[in-house]
Write an enzyme that holds these catalytic residues in place. Sequence first.
Site, PDB file in Angstrom:
ATOM      1  N   ARG A  89       0.852  -1.203   0.000  1.00  8.61           N
ATOM      2  CA  ARG A  89       0.000   0.000   0.000  1.00  8.61           C
ATOM      3  C   ARG A  89       0.885   1.249   0.000  1.00  8.61           C
ATOM      4  NH1 ARG A  89      -1.391   2.982   4.088  1.00  8.61           N
ATOM      5  NH2 ARG A  89      -0.612   1.475   5.598  1.00  8.61           N
ATOM      6  N   CYS A 142       6.414  -7.438   6.464  1.00  7.29           N
ATOM      7  CA  CYS A 142       6.260  -8.420   7.546  1.00  7.29           C
ATOM      8  C   CYS A 142       5.938  -9.799   6.980  1.00  7.29           C
ATOM      9  CB  CYS A 142       5.146  -7.992   8.505  1.00  7.29           C
ATOM     10  SG  CYS A 142       5.481  -6.443   9.358  1.00  7.29           S
ATOM     11  N   HIS A 164       2.920  -9.555  15.555  1.00  6.54           N
ATOM     12  CA  HIS A 164       2.661  -8.126  15.366  1.00  6.54           C
ATOM     13  C   HIS A 164       2.316  -7.470  16.706  1.00  6.54           C
ATOM     14  CE1 HIS A 164       2.082  -8.333  10.835  1.00  6.54           C
ATOM     15  NE2 HIS A 164       2.786  -7.225  11.019  1.00  6.54           N
TER      16      HIS A 164
END
Length: 195
Positions: A89, A142, A164
């Site tokens: 993104r 990630c 996370h």
Amino acid sequence: MKTLLITGFEPFGGETINPAWEAVKALPEQIGGWQLRKLQIPTVFGLAAARTLACAAECRPDAVLCIGQAGTRSAVTPEYVGINLRHARIADNLGNQPQDEPVVPGGPTAYFATVPVRAMTAAIEAQGIPAAVSYTAGTYVCNDLLYTLLHHYAETLVRAGFIHVPFLPEQAPQGVASMPLAQMIRALEAAVSAL
């Protein structure tokens, strides 16, 4: 004594701090039967995994646990699965912004984490800290790192996983969930002890 390679990312996306590395850095050198080898890695597609694997080649860990920031989450979330997809993104720290590309061309669609995700989540919750199993590590760096490690270690005894953590309070925009650093550190200690 077993060796755990534990990584945390550098800041990204315009942030000056990354709670993942702040928490990893603050962990003790030893947790239970694990000797920790801590490594800060770049928030860059491919390079994060390359640095992690280079360090692993040198320290020969029994397990690799990577920590990352998921700023929209309110709980510490061990990841169950890594998928063979890069879709950014926002650009990474070197300006790469892959769209709908595989992490490993021709690789399997997905891998399940080889650390005890549910036991780790339960251990964090037992500390009174919000935790949940996550079934998506996203499609950013990630996930790129998690999938690459699981692919690399697929036929070996080395276990790999990813956790996370939320924003720190000083990072979070108003109304967005966050977690104090001390709580994140306790969560990670609990997760490691559940390995």
